[in-house]
Motif scaffolding. Sequence first.
Motif, PDB file in Angstrom:
ATOM      1  N   GLY A  33       0.804  -1.169  -0.047  1.00 39.96           N
ATOM      2  CA  GLY A  33      -0.116   0.042  -0.035  1.00 39.96           C
ATOM      3  C   GLY A  33       0.885   1.484   0.095  1.00 39.96           C
ATOM      4  N   ALA A  34       1.817   1.203   0.718  1.00 41.24           N
ATOM      5  CA  ALA A  34       2.670   2.336   0.745  1.00 41.24           C
ATOM      6  C   ALA A  34       3.410   2.670  -0.417  1.00 41.24           C
ATOM      7  N   ARG A  35       3.897   1.584  -1.423  1.00 46.40           N
ATOM      8  CA  ARG A  35       4.320   1.833  -2.631  1.00 46.40           C
ATOM      9  C   ARG A  35       3.344   2.495  -3.713  1.00 46.40           C
ATOM     10  N   LEU A  36       1.989   2.195  -3.521  1.00 48.99           N
ATOM     11  CA  LEU A  36       1.118   2.613  -4.358  1.00 48.99           C
ATOM     12  C   LEU A  36       0.804   4.004  -4.070  1.00 48.99           C
ATOM     13  N   LEU A  37       0.800   4.462  -2.661  1.00 52.60           N
ATOM     14  CA  LEU A  37       0.623   5.825  -2.422  1.00 52.60           C
ATOM     15  C   LEU A  37       1.863   6.866  -2.657  1.00 52.60           C
ATOM     16  N   GLU A  38       3.036   6.337  -2.697  1.00 57.47           N
ATOM     17  CA  GLU A  38       4.102   6.812  -3.309  1.00 57.47           C
ATOM     18  C   GLU A  38       4.299   6.895  -4.644  1.00 57.47           C
ATOM     19  N   THR A  39       3.757   6.147  -5.478  1.00 53.28           N
ATOM     20  CA  THR A  39       3.669   6.198  -6.958  1.00 53.28           C
ATOM     21  C   THR A  39       2.483   7.190  -7.297  1.00 53.28           C
ATOM     22  N   ALA A  40       1.399   7.284  -6.454  1.00 52.07           N
ATOM     23  CA  ALA A  40       0.351   8.271  -6.866  1.00 52.07           C
ATOM     24  C   ALA A  40       0.781   9.579  -6.788  1.00 52.07           C
ATOM     25  N   LEU A  41       1.456   9.792  -5.671  1.00 47.20           N
ATOM     26  CA  LEU A  41       2.047  11.205  -5.520  1.00 47.20           C
ATOM     27  C   LEU A  41       2.876  11.473  -6.651  1.00 47.20           C
ATOM     28  N   ALA A  42       3.724  10.604  -7.053  1.00 49.68           N
ATOM     29  CA  ALA A  42       4.618  11.142  -8.229  1.00 49.68           C
ATOM     30  C   ALA A  42       3.970  10.928  -9.515  1.00 49.68           C
ATOM     31  N   ALA A  43       2.878  10.458  -9.666  1.00 51.08           N
ATOM     32  CA  ALA A  43       2.012  10.407 -10.894  1.00 51.08           C
ATOM     33  C   ALA A  43       1.253  11.584 -10.966  1.00 51.08           C
ATOM     34  N   ARG A  44       0.830  12.342  -9.994  1.00 46.09           N
ATOM     35  CA  ARG A  44       0.044  13.497  -9.971  1.00 46.09           C
ATOM     36  C   ARG A  44       0.239  14.392 -11.084  1.00 46.09           C
ATOM     37  N   PRO A  45       1.689  15.049 -11.140  1.00 41.54           N
ATOM     38  CA  PRO A  45       1.911  16.051 -12.105  1.00 41.54           C
ATOM     39  C   PRO A  45       1.986  15.535 -13.664  1.00 41.54           C
ATOM     40  N   LEU A  46       1.943  14.391 -13.729  1.00 41.84           N
ATOM     41  CA  LEU A  46       1.908  13.569 -15.219  1.00 41.84           C
ATOM     42  C   LEU A  46       0.703  13.344 -15.503  1.00 41.84           C
ATOM     43  N   SER A  47      -0.503  13.393 -14.829  1.00 42.41           N
ATOM     44  CA  SER A  47      -1.871  12.863 -15.146  1.00 42.41           C
ATOM     45  C   SER A  47      -2.603  14.136 -15.737  1.00 42.41           C
ATOM     46  N   PRO A  48      -3.573  13.646 -16.575  1.00 41.69           N
ATOM     47  CA  PRO A  48      -4.507  14.704 -17.050  1.00 41.69           C
ATOM     48  C   PRO A  48      -5.370  15.420 -15.859  1.00 41.69           C
ATOM     49  N   LEU A  49      -5.431  14.847 -14.793  1.00 38.17           N
ATOM     50  CA  LEU A  49      -5.978  15.641 -13.609  1.00 38.17           C
ATOM     51  C   LEU A  49      -4.954  16.165 -12.503  1.00 38.17           C
ATOM     52  N   SER A  50      -3.979  16.875 -13.025  1.00 31.54           N
ATOM     53  CA  SER A  50      -2.934  17.253 -12.128  1.00 31.54           C
ATOM     54  C   SER A  50      -3.280  18.669 -11.684  1.00 31.54           C
ATOM     55  N   ALA A  51      -4.377  19.578 -12.073  1.00 36.40           N
ATOM     56  CA  ALA A  51      -4.621  20.754 -11.633  1.00 36.40           C
ATOM     57  C   ALA A  51      -5.901  20.507 -10.688  1.00 36.40           C
ATOM     58  N   GLU A  52      -6.125  19.306 -10.518  1.00 34.25           N
ATOM     59  CA  GLU A  52      -7.424  18.970  -9.473  1.00 34.25           C
ATOM     60  C   GLU A  52      -6.973  18.358  -8.219  1.00 34.25           C
TER      61      GLU A  52
END
Length: 379
Positions: free
Chosen positions: A218-237
């Motif tokens: 679970g920790a890895r998924l959360l860390e990955t999500a944090l890094a994925a945010r600026p790359l995603s189409p929902l980075s401004a939300e």
Amino acid sequence: MRLLFWVQSLLGSGHLRRALRIAGACARAGFTVELLNGGAPSPWPAPPGVRIRQLPVLRAADAAFSALVDEEGRPAAEARWRARAAILEAALEDVRPDLVLLEMFPFGRRAFRRELEPWLARARALEPRPRIAVSVREVLVHKEDPDRWREMAERANRLVDAVLVHGDPALLPFEASFPAAARLTVPLLHTGYVVDPPPPSGGPRRGVVVSAGGGAVGARLLETALAARPLSPLSAEPWTLVAGARGHGDRLRRRAPSGVTVLDHDPALPARIAAARVSVSQAGYNTVAETLACGTPMVLVPFAEGGEDEQHRRARRLAEAGLAVVLDGREADAAALARAIGEAMRLPPAARTSVALDGAPRTAALLRRLVEEGRLSCA
């Protein structure tokens, strides 16, 4: 009508959460319910009409289910087994149930047959004899040894009067993960998924909710999500990361930029999922059912530690049905997760309303019929 409901969580509290929903529905259907909880004490209050009787705690030592330990991590002692047996025996005498409901066993919780088989023999000796049923999720973990499947079927035929599977057979029939289903001579009925009604919509959906169980996966998924945010189409939300109960939250909060909220626990998680544009999670039963009920597009990164393939099987079938985008945990880097979020936003919304999600009231109705008529039919 009096119901005794045995529940044993080993990792986390997902089994207990589903059991409490079923217990509450049974109480609303006219049962007096006593839930015998063998895992960690419930973080949720008992529903009206439900009493929780706590057994001495046993849980899995690790994600590989290598041993049973107590709440302090010490090996399960004989004295603890004896104390549990005494409480189970007292519950039979105090309640004199019309119905005994077992969560998972004998399709799981094999290590607990030492306490359950003698207890069920005593239950069957009561006059009048209570009916006995099994409450089981729709997917079982794969077993390499075919004798284990036959053992489950034979034990069910010998010990219980009905098997209730909490899923939709049009999506995931029980026999897809239980190859010995044809050996069952007791009725097997699918109830639909057990989930609360979705919270009312509060306006336009925004952002992403990422939820994960405790532990390293679970920790890895959360860390990955944090890094994925600026790359995603929902980075401004806005994004919300629900870190679970294993202490990941503090580390994530130190790194979280503006627009990202990190929570250790969120009792309003279904409402948060309902308000999001995409949900990212592992593929556990409860979160999947809640997300289906909310109609929120989902990205699933299934838990697969210790040979556990239940979540992978569920996630794969949801993807085949057009209900989810699935990432293998070994390939779920930030870029892949960002792409998956974009794909999930394009999932067709109509498909998300087609799954049977009335499992709790249907289970209660079937159990009431089992008590009143003495048997169930597969028809």
